[in-house]
Design a protein around this motif. Structure first.
Motif, PDB file in Angstrom:
ATOM      1  N   ASP A 278     -26.369 -23.768 -13.740  1.00 60.49           N
ATOM      2  CA  ASP A 278     -27.137 -23.332 -12.576  1.00 60.49           C
ATOM      3  C   ASP A 278     -28.548 -22.921 -12.995  1.00 60.49           C
ATOM      4  OD1 ASP A 278     -27.299 -22.259  -9.728  1.00 60.49           O
ATOM      5  OD2 ASP A 278     -27.739 -20.462 -10.901  1.00 60.49           O
ATOM      6  N   ARG A 279     -29.555 -23.389 -12.251  1.00 64.36           N
ATOM      7  CA  ARG A 279     -30.950 -23.154 -12.613  1.00 64.36           C
ATOM      8  C   ARG A 279     -31.300 -21.666 -12.579  1.00 64.36           C
ATOM      9  NH1 ARG A 279     -34.250 -27.750 -12.284  1.00 64.36           N
ATOM     10  NH2 ARG A 279     -33.006 -29.509 -13.027  1.00 64.36           N
ATOM     11  N   GLU A 280     -30.795 -20.949 -11.564  1.00 63.06           N
ATOM     12  CA  GLU A 280     -31.106 -19.523 -11.468  1.00 63.06           C
ATOM     13  C   GLU A 280     -30.485 -18.749 -12.632  1.00 63.06           C
ATOM     14  OE1 GLU A 280     -30.484 -17.592  -7.739  1.00 63.06           O
ATOM     15  OE2 GLU A 280     -30.994 -19.387  -6.580  1.00 63.06           O
ATOM     16  N   ALA A 281     -29.277 -19.115 -13.017  1.00 59.43           N
ATOM     17  CA  ALA A 281     -28.637 -18.445 -14.151  1.00 59.43           C
ATOM     18  C   ALA A 281     -29.435 -18.674 -15.429  1.00 59.43           C
ATOM     19  CB  ALA A 281     -27.202 -18.953 -14.313  1.00 59.43           C
ATOM     20  N   ILE A 282     -29.876 -19.911 -15.658  1.00 61.27           N
ATOM     21  CA  ILE A 282     -30.670 -20.211 -16.843  1.00 61.27           C
ATOM     22  C   ILE A 282     -31.999 -19.473 -16.798  1.00 61.27           C
ATOM     23  CG2 ILE A 282     -32.025 -22.056 -17.928  1.00 61.27           C
ATOM     24  CD1 ILE A 282     -29.182 -22.100 -18.848  1.00 61.27           C
TER      25      ILE A 282
ATOM     26  N   ARG B 125     -24.298 -17.080 -12.076  1.00 59.88           N
ATOM     27  CA  ARG B 125     -25.359 -16.090 -11.885  1.00 59.88           C
ATOM     28  C   ARG B 125     -24.837 -14.680 -12.082  1.00 59.88           C
ATOM     29  NH1 ARG B 125     -26.832 -18.825  -6.177  1.00 59.88           N
ATOM     30  NH2 ARG B 125     -27.291 -20.910  -6.987  1.00 59.88           N
ATOM     31  N   GLU B 126     -23.642 -14.411 -11.563  1.00 56.44           N
ATOM     32  CA  GLU B 126     -23.060 -13.077 -11.738  1.00 56.44           C
ATOM     33  C   GLU B 126     -22.869 -12.751 -13.215  1.00 56.44           C
ATOM     34  OE1 GLU B 126     -19.437 -13.073  -9.608  1.00 56.44           O
ATOM     35  OE2 GLU B 126     -20.364 -13.023  -7.614  1.00 56.44           O
ATOM     36  N   ILE B 127     -22.434 -13.743 -13.988  1.00 56.07           N
ATOM     37  CA  ILE B 127     -22.167 -13.506 -15.409  1.00 56.07           C
ATOM     38  C   ILE B 127     -23.435 -13.104 -16.146  1.00 56.07           C
ATOM     39  CG2 ILE B 127     -21.601 -14.693 -17.570  1.00 56.07           C
ATOM     40  CD1 ILE B 127     -19.477 -16.248 -16.019  1.00 56.07           C
ATOM     41  N   VAL B 128     -24.503 -13.882 -15.988  1.00 54.06           N
ATOM     42  CA  VAL B 128     -25.718 -13.585 -16.752  1.00 54.06           C
ATOM     43  C   VAL B 128     -26.367 -12.292 -16.287  1.00 54.06           C
ATOM     44  CG1 VAL B 128     -26.142 -16.002 -17.304  1.00 54.06           C
ATOM     45  CG2 VAL B 128     -27.164 -15.023 -15.248  1.00 54.06           C
ATOM     46  N   GLN B 129     -26.115 -11.884 -15.049  1.00 54.97           N
ATOM     47  CA  GLN B 129     -26.735 -10.668 -14.531  1.00 54.97           C
ATOM     48  C   GLN B 129     -25.880  -9.426 -14.728  1.00 54.97           C
ATOM     49  OE1 GLN B 129     -27.776 -11.387 -10.432  1.00 54.97           O
ATOM     50  NE2 GLN B 129     -29.046 -13.169 -10.916  1.00 54.97           N
TER      51      GLN B 129
ATOM     52  N   LEU C  18     -24.492 -10.585 -22.082  1.00 56.33           N
ATOM     53  CA  LEU C  18     -25.481 -11.560 -21.627  1.00 56.33           C
ATOM     54  C   LEU C  18     -26.688 -10.885 -20.990  1.00 56.33           C
ATOM     55  CD1 LEU C  18     -23.592 -14.701 -20.340  1.00 56.33           C
ATOM     56  CD2 LEU C  18     -24.243 -14.022 -22.636  1.00 56.33           C
ATOM     57  N   ARG C  19     -26.480  -9.731 -20.373  1.00 54.19           N
ATOM     58  CA  ARG C  19     -27.632  -8.962 -19.884  1.00 54.19           C
ATOM     59  C   ARG C  19     -28.508  -8.547 -21.065  1.00 54.19           C
ATOM     60  NH1 ARG C  19     -28.184  -6.566 -15.022  1.00 54.19           N
ATOM     61  NH2 ARG C  19     -29.155  -4.759 -16.021  1.00 54.19           N
TER      62      ARG C  19
END
Length: 494
Positions: A401-405, A467-471, A476-477
Motif C-alpha cells: 500500500d502506497r500510504e503505508a510505504i 497502514r495500521e501496522i506501520v502506524q 515499525l513506528r
C-alpha cells in the motif's frame, strides 16, 4: 496428562532395550535421555561395535581410523517403540582386558528421536498426519473454547463471574490434497485443592493438524512444522518456537466391539527446531501481531502461505534469521537485510529488465566486438541485463500500500541510494566509512520492514491493515522515526 504430547522444552528419560535394525537379536540395555539444551543421549550398558574393521586375509583383522556411525537405532522403552536417527558414538569403556570382567559402556548421541514408532529412516512414509504446536499459535488463531464474564449489575462489579467451555467451529482448508486444520484440545473445569488455596483449572491447547492424502514421512512432517512455525513468526514479528510435534502412525486405527473407533497410535518427535518453544511462557503482546485469523482468515492465509513459502523461502529465512539469531555486528545484519530484499525481488518474478532484450543483445555484441579475444569471455560475463540493487529496492516499495510505504519510508530515493552505497562499500571495499553506525542500523531496520511489508502484501493483507501496522506496531513506528532521522535527504518535504 499421560496422553499429552512430549514438549520439546521438558526433559525426559526412557529405559529399555536397544538394537540395530540389521541385527535385532542383539539387544543392549540402556537409558535414553532428552534435555532441551543437551539434546538426545543414549547411555548403553554394553556397546554396539563402533570400530571400522576390514579382513584383508583369512584370520587377519585390520582396525582402521575413524568411528562407525548409525543412521538408525531401534528401541523398546517404557512400553513404546523408539527410533533414533543419525546416531554417533561419543564415548565408552571396554573391559575385555580388565582383571575383573564387567559390562562395556557406550554413549551415543542422536539428532532425532521418535517415541512411539519404529522407522527405517526419515523418508519412511509411516504416518497419516502430523500435529504441530507453536508458540502464540492460539493467539494468532483468534479463537478459544473459553467464554468468561464478570458480574456487574448497574455497571459495578459484584464479585461474581463465570468461565464456560464452548466448542468452536472447525477451521480447515485443503491445499494440494493436504488438509490443514486448527485443533483445540481442552479440558473441562477442575479444582486443585492445595494447602493454602484452591485453584480452578481449565486449559485450551491450539495446534495445527496436517493430513495429506498419502502417508507422509518424518522429513515431510518436519517441513510441515517449519511451514507453520515460519507463518507464526511472520505474523507475530518475533521468533516462534516449536513446542511439540506429534505424528499419527498410519494403519493403526482400530474399532471397539460396539463399533466405535479408536484413534491411531501416536508418536512424539524430539529434535532441535530453528527455535525452541516454551509451553508455559506468556503470550506475545497483542500490539506486536501483524495479523491474526480475524484479519486474514485461516482458510485464506494457509493456501497463500503454502504457495509463497516455497517461492519466497530464501527471503523469508533471511528475514526470520534476524529474529531468531541476529548477528552481533551491524555489517552482518546489513548483508542479510539487503540480501533478503534482492532475493525477494527475484522470487516475486518482477520482470524488469533495464533494456529490451533485442536492443541489449545488439549493444552487447557491439561492445564485445571492441574487446580483445583473450578478454572477451570475462567481459561477456560482466555484462548482464539485470536491474541494479537500487532498481530492485524501488520496485519493492511499489507493491505494498502506497500510504503505508510513505509513512514507513518517506524518502524512498534517498533510502535506496544510501542502502545501495552501504552494501557496495561493504562488499567491494570491506568497510562502510561513508555511513555512521546509526545510519547503518536505520538501513537494516527500514530494509527489513520493506521486505516484511512485501511478504504481508503477498499474503493478501488488506491495505487498511498495512497502514495500521506501520502506524501502530511499536517496532515499525520506531523504524519510521529512524527513517525520518537518518534516511531523508536535507530539505526533503515529506
Amino acid at each position: 496428562m499421560a496422553n499429552d504430547p512430549l514438549s520439546l522444552d521438558e526433559a525426559g528419560e526412557w529405559a529399555g532395550l536397544w538394537w540395530l535394525p540389521d541385527d535385532p537379536d542383539e539387544r543392549i540395555p540402556g537409558i535414553l535421555r532428552y534435555d532441551a539444551e543437551e539434546g538426545l543421549s543414549l547411555s548403553l550398558i554394553g556397546a554396539f561395535e563402533d570400530r571400522i574393521m576390514s579382513k584383508p586375509a583369512p584370520g587377519m583383522t585390520v582396525f582402521q581410523e575413524g568411528t562407525r556411525t548409525w543412521k538408525v537405532i531401534h528401541g523398546a522403552a517404557e512400553q513404546r517403540e523408539v527410533t533414533l536417527l543419525d546416531c554417533v558414538p561419543t564415548g565408552g569403556k571396554r573391559t575385555m582386558f580388565a582383571r575383573v570382567k564387567s559390562p562395556d559402556k557406550q554413549t551415543v548421541i542422536a539428532s532425532i528421536a521418535i517415541i512411539g514408532a519404529h522407522l527405517k529412516g526419515e523418508e519412511d512414509a509411516a504416518f497419516s498426519a502430523a500435529e504441530i504446536s507453536v508458540e502464540d499459535l492460539g493467539y494468532w488463531a483468534a479463537s478459544s473454547v473459553f467464554e468468561g464474564f464478570h458480574g456487574a449489575p448497574d455497571g459495578r462489579l459484584d464479585g461474581t463471574g463465570q468461565i464456560s467451555v464452548k466448542p468452536v467451529d472447525a477451521q480447515s482448508v485443503v491445499v494440494d490434497g493436504t488438509e490443514y486444520r486448527l485443533v483445540h484440545t481442552y479440558t473441562l473445569p477442575s479444582l486443585d485443592q492445595r494447602k493454602g488455596e484452591t485453584v480452578g483449572r481449565m486449559t485450551d491447547k491450539v495446534s495445527v493438524r496436517v493430513a495429506p492424502s498419502e502417508p507422509l514421512s518424518l522429513s515431510a512432517a518436519l517441513k510441515a512444522a517449519s511451514l507453520i512455525q515460519d507463518l507464526i513468526a511472520l505474523a507475530t514479528h518475533c521468533a516462534a518456537g516449536v513446542i511439540w510435534l506429534r505424528l499419527e502412525v498410519a494403519g493403526t486405527e482400530s474399532a471397539l466391539p460396539d463399533g466405535k473407533s479408536l484413534p491411531p497410535r501416536r508418536a512424539d518427535v524430539l529434535y532441535s527446531p530453528a527455535a525452541l518453544g516454551k509451553h508455559d511462557a506468556k503470550a506475545v503482546d497483542h500490539r506486536r501481531l501483524f495479523f491474526t485469523c480475524d484479519s486474514l482468515p485461516f482458510e485464506e492465509v494457509l493456501p497463500r502461505w503454502c504457495e509463497a513459502h516455497g517461492r519466497l523461502q530464501a527471503a523469508t529465512n533471511m528475514i526470520l534469521g534476524l529474529r531468531y539469531a541476529p548477528a552481533l555486528f551491524v555489517e552482518n545484519n546489513l548483508l542479510t537485510a539487503v540480501g533478503a530484499a534482492e532475493v525477494l525481488h527475484r522470487g516475486l518474478r518482477i520482470d524488469e529488465k533495464p533494456f529490451p532484450k533485442a536492443e541489449f543483445t545488439t549493444m552487447r555484441e557491439a561492445m564485445l566486438a571492441q574487446v580483445p579475444d583473450e578478454y572477451r569471455d570475462k567481459f561477456k560475463g560482466a555484462i548482464r541485463n539485470d536491474p541494479t540493487l537500487r532498481d530492485r529496492l524501488h520496485a519493492l516499495v511499489e507493491r505494498p500500500d502506497r500510504e503505508a510505504i510513505a509513512f514507513l519510508v518517506p524518502d524512498v530515493d534517498y533510502w535506496a541510494r544510501r542502502t545501495t552505497w552501504a552494501r557496495n562499500d561493504l562488499t567491494h571495499e570491506g568497510r562502510t566509512s561513508n555511513h555512521s553506525f546509526e545510519e547503518l542500523l536505520a538501513v537494516v531496520e527500514v530494509t527489513t520492514a520493506v521486505v516484511i511489508l512485501n511478504l504481508l502484501h503477498e499474503l493478501g493483507l488488506p491495505a487498511e491493515r498495512q497502514r495500521e501496522i506501520v502506524q501502530q506496531h511499536p517496532q515499525l513506528r520506531a523504524t519510521s522515526r529512524t527513517a525520518r532521522e537518518w534516511l531523508m535527504a536535507p530539505g526533503f518535504d515529506s
